[in-house]
Design a protein around this motif. Structure first.
Motif, PDB file in Angstrom:
ATOM      1  N   ARG A 176       0.831  -1.205   0.000  1.00  0.00           N
ATOM      2  CA  ARG A 176       0.000   0.000   0.000  1.00  0.00           C
ATOM      3  C   ARG A 176       0.866   1.255   0.000  1.00  0.00           C
ATOM      4  O   ARG A 176       0.598   2.229  -0.718  1.00  0.00           O
ATOM      5  CB  ARG A 176      -0.932  -0.005   1.214  1.00  0.00           C
ATOM      6  N   ALA A 177       1.932   1.244   0.792  1.00  0.00           N
ATOM      7  CA  ALA A 177       2.813   2.409   0.858  1.00  0.00           C
ATOM      8  C   ALA A 177       3.475   2.680  -0.487  1.00  0.00           C
ATOM      9  O   ALA A 177       3.623   3.836  -0.897  1.00  0.00           O
ATOM     10  CB  ALA A 177       3.877   2.197   1.940  1.00  0.00           C
ATOM     11  N   VAL A 178       3.865   1.630  -1.197  1.00  0.00           N
ATOM     12  CA  VAL A 178       4.493   1.797  -2.513  1.00  0.00           C
ATOM     13  C   VAL A 178       3.504   2.435  -3.487  1.00  0.00           C
ATOM     14  O   VAL A 178       3.839   3.385  -4.208  1.00  0.00           O
ATOM     15  CB  VAL A 178       4.992   0.443  -3.054  1.00  0.00           C
ATOM     16  N   LEU A 180       0.818   4.256  -2.925  1.00  0.00           N
ATOM     17  CA  LEU A 180       0.494   5.638  -2.589  1.00  0.00           C
ATOM     18  C   LEU A 180       1.680   6.566  -2.830  1.00  0.00           C
ATOM     19  O   LEU A 180       1.508   7.717  -3.256  1.00  0.00           O
ATOM     20  CB  LEU A 180       0.032   5.727  -1.140  1.00  0.00           C
ATOM     21  N   ASP A 181       2.885   6.068  -2.597  1.00  0.00           N
ATOM     22  CA  ASP A 181       4.077   6.901  -2.804  1.00  0.00           C
ATOM     23  C   ASP A 181       4.293   7.192  -4.285  1.00  0.00           C
ATOM     24  O   ASP A 181       4.654   8.314  -4.663  1.00  0.00           O
ATOM     25  CB  ASP A 181       5.309   6.204  -2.218  1.00  0.00           C
ATOM     26  N   VAL A 182       4.069   6.196  -5.142  1.00  0.00           N
ATOM     27  CA  VAL A 182       4.342   6.352  -6.571  1.00  0.00           C
ATOM     28  C   VAL A 182       3.173   6.998  -7.308  1.00  0.00           C
ATOM     29  O   VAL A 182       3.365   7.875  -8.159  1.00  0.00           O
ATOM     30  CB  VAL A 182       4.686   4.985  -7.209  1.00  0.00           C
ATOM     31  N   GLY A 184       0.055   8.086  -5.704  1.00  0.00           N
ATOM     32  CA  GLY A 184      -0.766   9.011  -4.939  1.00  0.00           C
ATOM     33  C   GLY A 184      -2.201   8.523  -4.798  1.00  0.00           C
ATOM     34  O   GLY A 184      -2.537   7.386  -5.164  1.00  0.00           O
ATOM     35  N   TRP A 187      -4.622   6.582  -7.565  1.00  0.00           N
ATOM     36  CA  TRP A 187      -4.286   5.269  -8.116  1.00  0.00           C
ATOM     37  C   TRP A 187      -5.499   4.526  -8.710  1.00  0.00           C
ATOM     38  O   TRP A 187      -5.323   3.764  -9.677  1.00  0.00           O
ATOM     39  CB  TRP A 187      -3.599   4.399  -7.065  1.00  0.00           C
ATOM     40  N   LEU A 205       5.637   0.977 -10.522  1.00  0.00           N
ATOM     41  CA  LEU A 205       5.564   0.458  -9.152  1.00  0.00           C
ATOM     42  C   LEU A 205       6.663  -0.561  -8.859  1.00  0.00           C
ATOM     43  O   LEU A 205       6.952  -0.830  -7.688  1.00  0.00           O
ATOM     44  CB  LEU A 205       4.199  -0.192  -8.913  1.00  0.00           C
ATOM     45  N   GLY A 208       9.753   0.232  -6.372  1.00  0.00           N
ATOM     46  CA  GLY A 208       9.325   0.315  -4.980  1.00  0.00           C
ATOM     47  C   GLY A 208       8.956  -1.038  -4.413  1.00  0.00           C
ATOM     48  O   GLY A 208       9.279  -1.352  -3.255  1.00  0.00           O
ATOM     49  N   ARG A 211      12.135  -2.856  -3.631  1.00  0.00           N
ATOM     50  CA  ARG A 211      12.743  -2.402  -2.367  1.00  0.00           C
ATOM     51  C   ARG A 211      12.000  -2.989  -1.167  1.00  0.00           C
ATOM     52  O   ARG A 211      12.617  -3.378  -0.171  1.00  0.00           O
ATOM     53  CB  ARG A 211      12.748  -0.876  -2.308  1.00  0.00           C
TER      54      ARG A 211
END
Length: 304
Positions: A176-178, A180-182, A184, A187, A205, A208, A211
């Motif tokens: 979820r963090a990936v 939203l980070d990529v 926003g 999505w 995506l 991320g 990682r």
């Protein structure tokens, strides 16, 4: 001086014509290459207007200095061999070259990766396909069917799998963090799109997610396991055409490093996974001097 020797000493334009980007270089010998600035790609030779778009994209990267030959690996060439022949015929007058050669971008990628030898190359980037070229010149492309019907295990596929988890409310903290980070909060708009460009957007995506996998995220690891399962199936299909004993991995997912290659090797353990010898422009360079390779059956040539 033979034609092959002349092209080793005269400048030639090498082109890798993809759907999103055109990569090009000028070659003056078998070991000398000067890369040119990349430019926009073309939608593919098999699409309406594909021939004109391909010609324009190649002319756009042509250097100012005269060239003796132009060799092109173009998206869509295998699906539209008649347009490949038409493009080869058009390029001498369009570029000023005396000779031209046109084939698929998948074939030049194969040529570069295996140095002209037969075998299997797995191309895994935004899309995915395994290309098998047999010793007798038969060419088989497995998958490569596009983001809606295929490209299983590709970067676009991985991105879609992550967005499916989001849409189903199953995405855990790391995935979820990936997203939203990529992408926003917008999505869902990408999750709903079915156009070809959406696959490249979803592929953003992958770094991320990689990682997160490296940091120990179990759900991200599961996504890459699933992608490797899909790619392994495509590779096994390709191997069946020629009993290949080695496979080269190229494309964006090859940048994931040893961890991902080990996943693939564990799922297809009966072959040796090798580093590619070169890239698609190296493959295009081979077409300058070699007409005796098994790939020649899908190469269209023309002369002014």
């Amino acid at each position: 001086m033979t034609e092959a020797n002349r092209f080793q000493t005269s400048p030639a334009l090498l082109v890798d014509l993809g759907k999103t980007k055109t990569a090009a270089a000028v070659s003056r010998s078998a070991v000398s290459r000067r890369d040119l600035p990349s430019a926009a790609g073309a939608p593919g030779l098999s699409t309406p207007g594909g021939l004109a778009a391909a010609t324009a994209a190649i002319v756009a990267v042509r250097p100012a200095d005269p060239i003796a030959a132009v060799t092109v690996g173009a998206a869509g060439a295998l699906a539209a061999p008649e347009r490949s022949a038409e493009l080869a015929a058009a390029l001498p007058s369009a570029t000023g070259a005396t000779h031209s050669a046109v084939t698929s971008d998948a074939i030049t990628a194969h040529l570069g990766a295996l140095g002209g030898a037969p075998g299997v190359v797995l191309i895994a980037g935004t899309g995915a396909a395994a290309v098998a070229v047999t010793r007798n010149g038969a060419v088989h492309v497995c998958d490569g069917a596009g983001p809606e019907q295929g490209d299983r295990g590709s970067g676009g596929w991985l991105g879609r799998a992550a967005l499916d988890l989001m849409s189903d409310g199953q995405a855990q903290v790391g995935v979820r963090a990936v997203v939203l980070d990529v992408l926003g909060p917008d999505w869902p708009a990408l999750a709903a799109r079915t156009d070809a460009a959406a696959a490249a957007e979803r592929g953003r995506l992958v770094p991320g997610l990689a990682r997160a996998w490296a940091a120990g995220d179990a759900q991200a690891e599961q996504l890459f396991q699933q992608a490797a399962d899909q790619l392994a199936g495509t590779v096994r299909e390709a191997i069946g055409y020629d009993d290949a004993d080695q496979v080269a991995l190229i494309g964006g997912l090859s940048g994931l490093g040893r961890r991902f290659l080990d996943l693939l090797a564990a799922k297809v353990p009966d072959v040796k996974w090798i580093r590619p010898a070169g890239d698609a422009l190296d493959g295009a360079a081979l077409l300058l001097t070699r007409q005796d390779l098994p790939h020649e059956s899908v190469v269209c040539r023309s002369a002014a």
